[in-house]
Design a protein around this motif. Structure first.
Motif, PDB file in Angstrom:
ATOM      1  N   ARG A  99       0.892  -1.262  -0.095  1.00 39.51           N
ATOM      2  CA  ARG A  99       0.125  -0.103  -0.043  1.00 39.51           C
ATOM      3  C   ARG A  99       0.899   1.311  -0.045  1.00 39.51           C
ATOM      4  O   ARG A  99       0.418   2.291  -0.751  1.00 39.51           O
ATOM      5  N   ALA A 100       2.028   1.304   0.622  1.00 38.01           N
ATOM      6  CA  ALA A 100       2.964   2.313   0.887  1.00 38.01           C
ATOM      7  C   ALA A 100       3.569   2.630  -0.864  1.00 38.01           C
ATOM      8  O   ALA A 100       3.731   3.891  -1.046  1.00 38.01           O
ATOM      9  N   TYR A 101       3.803   1.448  -1.348  1.00 35.68           N
ATOM     10  CA  TYR A 101       4.356   1.575  -2.693  1.00 35.68           C
ATOM     11  C   TYR A 101       3.457   2.237  -3.676  1.00 35.68           C
ATOM     12  O   TYR A 101       3.446   3.089  -4.383  1.00 35.68           O
ATOM     13  N   ASP A 102       2.134   1.613  -3.456  1.00 35.18           N
ATOM     14  CA  ASP A 102       1.110   2.246  -4.247  1.00 35.18           C
ATOM     15  C   ASP A 102       0.797   3.748  -4.153  1.00 35.18           C
ATOM     16  O   ASP A 102       0.633   4.496  -5.286  1.00 35.18           O
ATOM     17  N   VAL A 103       0.826   4.111  -3.009  1.00 35.28           N
ATOM     18  CA  VAL A 103       0.703   5.648  -2.736  1.00 35.28           C
ATOM     19  C   VAL A 103       1.931   6.633  -3.625  1.00 35.28           C
ATOM     20  O   VAL A 103       1.611   7.332  -4.116  1.00 35.28           O
ATOM     21  N   ALA A 104       3.272   5.743  -3.226  1.00 34.78           N
ATOM     22  CA  ALA A 104       4.118   6.552  -4.044  1.00 34.78           C
ATOM     23  C   ALA A 104       4.226   6.560  -5.421  1.00 34.78           C
ATOM     24  O   ALA A 104       4.563   7.459  -6.102  1.00 34.78           O
ATOM     25  N   ALA A 105       3.826   5.326  -5.973  1.00 32.69           N
ATOM     26  CA  ALA A 105       3.912   5.162  -7.351  1.00 32.69           C
ATOM     27  C   ALA A 105       2.669   5.966  -8.160  1.00 32.69           C
ATOM     28  O   ALA A 105       2.841   6.643  -8.977  1.00 32.69           O
ATOM     29  N   TYR A 106       1.746   6.219  -7.345  1.00 32.88           N
ATOM     30  CA  TYR A 106       0.500   7.050  -7.868  1.00 32.88           C
ATOM     31  C   TYR A 106       0.818   8.556  -7.835  1.00 32.88           C
ATOM     32  O   TYR A 106       0.536   9.098  -8.673  1.00 32.88           O
ATOM     33  N   CYS A 107       1.636   8.696  -6.845  1.00 29.48           N
ATOM     34  CA  CYS A 107       2.047  10.274  -6.771  1.00 29.48           C
ATOM     35  C   CYS A 107       3.203  10.641  -8.082  1.00 29.48           C
ATOM     36  O   CYS A 107       3.260  11.531  -8.565  1.00 29.48           O
ATOM     37  N   LEU A 108       4.033   9.540  -8.126  1.00 33.23           N
ATOM     38  CA  LEU A 108       4.997   9.882  -9.102  1.00 33.23           C
ATOM     39  C   LEU A 108       4.636   9.608 -10.684  1.00 33.23           C
ATOM     40  O   LEU A 108       4.810  10.296 -11.712  1.00 33.23           O
ATOM     41  N   ARG A 109       3.397   8.806 -10.868  1.00 30.98           N
ATOM     42  CA  ARG A 109       3.109   8.417 -12.277  1.00 30.98           C
ATOM     43  C   ARG A 109       1.518   8.554 -12.529  1.00 30.98           C
ATOM     44  O   ARG A 109       1.221   8.397 -13.653  1.00 30.98           O
ATOM     45  N   GLY A 110       0.780   9.023 -11.580  1.00 28.05           N
ATOM     46  CA  GLY A 110      -0.508   9.342 -11.755  1.00 28.05           C
ATOM     47  C   GLY A 110      -1.333   8.304 -12.128  1.00 28.05           C
ATOM     48  O   GLY A 110      -1.250   7.057 -11.713  1.00 28.05           O
ATOM     49  N   SER A 111      -2.243   8.191 -13.019  1.00 28.43           N
ATOM     50  CA  SER A 111      -3.230   7.162 -13.301  1.00 28.43           C
ATOM     51  C   SER A 111      -2.610   6.160 -14.182  1.00 28.43           C
ATOM     52  O   SER A 111      -3.202   5.028 -14.154  1.00 28.43           O
ATOM     53  N   LYS A 112      -1.360   6.417 -14.600  1.00 27.49           N
ATOM     54  CA  LYS A 112      -0.616   5.405 -15.316  1.00 27.49           C
ATOM     55  C   LYS A 112       0.016   4.579 -14.457  1.00 27.49           C
ATOM     56  O   LYS A 112       0.626   3.200 -15.265  1.00 27.49           O
ATOM     57  N   ALA A 113       0.268   4.706 -13.340  1.00 25.32           N
ATOM     58  CA  ALA A 113       0.754   3.703 -12.322  1.00 25.32           C
ATOM     59  C   ALA A 113       0.291   2.377 -12.444  1.00 25.32           C
ATOM     60  O   ALA A 113      -0.900   2.179 -12.318  1.00 25.32           O
ATOM     61  N   LYS A 114       1.148   1.328 -12.236  1.00 22.98           N
ATOM     62  CA  LYS A 114       0.718  -0.188 -11.934  1.00 22.98           C
ATOM     63  C   LYS A 114       0.691  -0.412 -10.691  1.00 22.98           C
ATOM     64  O   LYS A 114       1.597  -0.197  -9.899  1.00 22.98           O
ATOM     65  N   LEU A 115      -0.582  -0.441 -10.093  1.00 23.67           N
ATOM     66  CA  LEU A 115      -0.826  -0.587  -8.620  1.00 23.67           C
ATOM     67  C   LEU A 115      -1.042  -1.887  -8.129  1.00 23.67           C
ATOM     68  O   LEU A 115      -1.613  -2.726  -9.063  1.00 23.67           O
TER      69      LEU A 115
END
Length: 130
Positions: free
Chosen positions: A52-68
């Protein structure tokens, strides 16, 4: 034959951006886009909290394109354009919250009451083996 620790690591590899330390803690980190550097997201008790921590960071960095790992858990908000320190802080907040909630849920189920207690009954004396 593989040891159980390695089997646990392999079975938990289902989450992106996390890994298990030798001593059992789960850690998360994310690579910054177009850079070689990584943002350290912390150590967690459970793989779910690290993911979940990774997801938040990935979303902050890549927006809706992030693989969560948990795309249904991310709410659209103003998370873009944050510094690495702000991303780390936000991710750690979520990871700690998930670890705390999972620990609280586990402690509630740890001591289930197997029989109903009659509060009107006099207590029985304790026996001593001394």
């Amino acid at each position: 034959m593989k040891d159980s620790g390695e089997a646990a690591r392999r079975s938990e590899k289902q989450y992106k951006g996390i890994r298990m330390r030798k001593w059992g803690k789960w850690v998360a980190e994310v690579r910054e886009p177009n850079k070689r550097s990584r943002i350290w997201l912390g150590s967690y008790v459970t793989p779910v909290a690290a993911a979940r921590a990774y997801d938040v960071a990935a979303y902050c960095l890549r927006g809706s394109k992030a693989k969560l790992n948990f795309p249904e858990e991310i709410s659209d908000g103003v998370l873009e354009g944050l510094s690495a320190a702000s991303i780390r802080k936000k991710a750690v907040e979520v990871g700690v919250m998930v670890d705390t909630n999972l620990a609280a849920a586990a402690s509630v189920n740890k001591f289930p009451v197997s029989e109903e207690i009659d509060l009107n009954k006099d207590p029985e004396p304790e026996t001593s083996d001394l």
